[in-house]
Write a protein that holds these residues in place. Structure first.
Motif, short mmCIF file in Angstrom:
data_model
loop_
_atom_site.label_atom_id
_atom_site.label_comp_id
_atom_site.label_asym_id
_atom_site.label_seq_id
_atom_site.Cartn_x
_atom_site.Cartn_y
_atom_site.Cartn_z
N MET A 1 -1.92 -40.75 0.29
CA MET A 1 -3.01 -40.27 1.10
C MET A 1 -4.29 -40.39 0.29
SD MET A 1 -3.55 -36.57 2.91
CE MET A 1 -2.55 -36.96 4.31
N SER A 2 -5.33 -40.78 0.95
CA SER A 2 -6.61 -40.91 0.27
C SER A 2 -7.17 -39.51 -0.04
CB SER A 2 -7.58 -41.73 1.10
OG SER A 2 -7.85 -41.07 2.31
N PRO A 3 -8.04 -39.45 -1.05
CA PRO A 3 -8.54 -38.14 -1.50
C PRO A 3 -9.25 -37.30 -0.44
CG PRO A 3 -9.01 -39.82 -3.13
CD PRO A 3 -8.49 -40.54 -1.91
N ALA A 4 -10.06 -37.91 0.41
CA ALA A 4 -10.83 -37.12 1.38
C ALA A 4 -9.93 -36.37 2.36
CB ALA A 4 -11.83 -38.00 2.12
N PRO A 5 -8.98 -37.06 3.03
CA PRO A 5 -8.09 -36.30 3.92
C PRO A 5 -7.23 -35.28 3.17
CG PRO A 5 -7.97 -38.64 4.43
CD PRO A 5 -8.76 -38.50 3.17
N ALA A 6 -6.84 -35.62 1.95
CA ALA A 6 -6.03 -34.68 1.17
C ALA A 6 -6.80 -33.39 0.90
CB ALA A 6 -5.59 -35.33 -0.14
N ARG A 7 -8.09 -33.52 0.59
CA ARG A 7 -8.91 -32.32 0.34
C ARG A 7 -8.97 -31.44 1.59
NH1 ARG A 7 -11.95 -35.90 -2.67
NH2 ARG A 7 -13.34 -36.39 -0.92
N GLY A 8 -9.15 -32.08 2.73
CA GLY A 8 -9.21 -31.32 3.99
C GLY A 8 -7.90 -30.61 4.28
N LEU A 9 -6.79 -31.31 4.07
CA LEU A 9 -5.48 -30.69 4.30
C LEU A 9 -5.24 -29.53 3.35
CD1 LEU A 9 -3.21 -33.79 4.97
CD2 LEU A 9 -3.83 -32.00 6.59
N ARG A 10 -5.62 -29.69 2.09
CA ARG A 10 -5.45 -28.59 1.12
C ARG A 10 -6.26 -27.37 1.55
NH1 ARG A 10 -5.28 -32.66 -2.76
NH2 ARG A 10 -7.52 -32.57 -3.12
N ALA A 11 -7.49 -27.60 1.96
CA ALA A 11 -8.36 -26.48 2.36
C ALA A 11 -7.80 -25.79 3.60
CB ALA A 11 -9.77 -26.98 2.62
N ASP A 12 -7.38 -26.58 4.58
CA ASP A 12 -6.81 -26.00 5.80
C ASP A 12 -5.53 -25.25 5.51
OD1 ASP A 12 -8.90 -27.05 7.25
OD2 ASP A 12 -7.74 -28.72 8.08
N HIS A 13 -4.69 -25.82 4.65
CA HIS A 13 -3.42 -25.16 4.33
C HIS A 13 -3.66 -23.87 3.57
CE1 HIS A 13 0.63 -24.49 2.81
NE2 HIS A 13 1.02 -25.24 3.82
N ALA A 14 -4.65 -23.86 2.69
CA ALA A 14 -4.97 -22.63 1.95
C ALA A 14 -5.39 -21.52 2.92
CB ALA A 14 -6.07 -22.90 0.92
N LYS A 15 -6.20 -21.88 3.92
CA LYS A 15 -6.61 -20.88 4.91
C LYS A 15 -5.42 -20.38 5.72
CE LYS A 15 -11.17 -22.92 5.49
NZ LYS A 15 -12.02 -23.72 6.39
N LEU A 16 -4.55 -21.30 6.09
CA LEU A 16 -3.35 -20.92 6.85
C LEU A 16 -2.46 -20.01 6.02
CD1 LEU A 16 -1.69 -21.29 9.45
CD2 LEU A 16 -0.67 -23.32 8.40
N GLN A 17 -2.30 -20.33 4.74
CA GLN A 17 -1.46 -19.50 3.87
C GLN A 17 -2.05 -18.11 3.73
OE1 GLN A 17 0.20 -21.09 0.15
NE2 GLN A 17 -0.76 -19.33 -0.82
N GLU A 18 -3.35 -18.00 3.58
CA GLU A 18 -3.97 -16.69 3.47
C GLU A 18 -3.80 -15.89 4.76
OE1 GLU A 18 -5.00 -15.14 0.70
OE2 GLU A 18 -4.23 -16.96 -0.23
N ALA A 19 -3.93 -16.56 5.89
CA ALA A 19 -3.73 -15.88 7.18
C ALA A 19 -2.29 -15.38 7.29
CB ALA A 19 -4.06 -16.81 8.34
N PHE A 20 -1.32 -16.23 6.93
CA PHE A 20 0.08 -15.83 6.99
C PHE A 20 0.36 -14.70 6.01
CE2 PHE A 20 3.21 -18.51 9.37
CZ PHE A 20 2.28 -19.09 10.21
N THR A 21 -0.27 -14.72 4.85
CA THR A 21 -0.08 -13.64 3.88
C THR A 21 -0.49 -12.31 4.49
OG1 THR A 21 -0.41 -15.13 2.00
CG2 THR A 21 -0.74 -12.78 1.59
N GLY A 22 -1.64 -12.28 5.13
CA GLY A 22 -2.09 -11.06 5.79
C GLY A 22 -1.18 -10.65 6.93
N LEU A 23 -0.72 -11.63 7.72
CA LEU A 23 0.17 -11.32 8.83
C LEU A 23 1.50 -10.74 8.35
CD1 LEU A 23 -0.45 -14.44 11.08
CD2 LEU A 23 -1.09 -12.08 11.60
N VAL A 24 2.06 -11.33 7.30
CA VAL A 24 3.32 -10.82 6.75
C VAL A 24 3.12 -9.39 6.25
CG1 VAL A 24 4.97 -11.06 4.84
CG2 VAL A 24 4.34 -13.06 6.20
N ARG A 25 2.07 -9.18 5.49
CA ARG A 25 1.80 -7.84 4.94
C ARG A 25 1.62 -6.82 6.06
NH1 ARG A 25 -2.68 -9.01 2.56
NH2 ARG A 25 -1.79 -9.63 0.58
N ASP A 26 0.81 -7.17 7.06
CA ASP A 26 0.53 -6.25 8.16
C ASP A 26 1.75 -5.99 9.03
OD1 ASP A 26 -2.05 -6.23 7.19
OD2 ASP A 26 -2.87 -7.44 8.83
N ALA A 27 2.51 -7.04 9.30
CA ALA A 27 3.69 -6.89 10.16
C ALA A 27 4.74 -6.00 9.50
CB ALA A 27 4.28 -8.25 10.49
N LEU A 28 4.95 -6.19 8.22
CA LEU A 28 5.92 -5.35 7.53
C LEU A 28 5.45 -3.90 7.49
CD1 LEU A 28 6.96 -7.72 4.63
CD2 LEU A 28 8.41 -6.95 6.50
#
Length: 88
Positions: free
Chosen positions: A1-28
């Motif tokens: 994968m070229s660097p530009a799309p990879a950067r976007g995917l990393r940023a989006d995935h980091a946001k998704l992971q943080e959202a899931f972290t909050g959801l897991v914490r709150d749901a439990l």
């Protein structure tokens, strides 16, 4: 994968992971369970499991129902519930 799309995917995935972290914490906490010792790890595991199950369904290794059952079993484990029986 070229660097530009990879950067976007990393940023989006980091946001998704943080959202899931909050959801897991709150749901439990909302279910009256102590938060996972490491909600971030639980979120990473959940995202990796969902990604892997998606691949398994796409290549025909699992049916959508089978993937759902695996995911449901994992989520039940997070809440300390008995794993649902297959086909439930």
């Amino acid at each position: 994968m070229s660097p530009a799309p990879a950067r976007g995917l990393r940023a989006d995935h980091a946001k998704l992971q943080e959202a899931f972290t909050g959801l897991v914490r709150d749901a439990l906490a909302g279910a009256g369970h102590a938060a996972a010792a490491d909600p971030r790890r639980a979120a990473r595991t959940l995202l990796a499991l969902a990604d892997g199950l998606t691949t398994h369904v796409l290549v025909g290794h699992l049916s959508p129902r089978e993937a759902y059952e695996v995911l449901h079993g994992h989520l039940a484990g997070l809440w300390g519930l008995p794993e649902p029986s297959a086909g439930a």
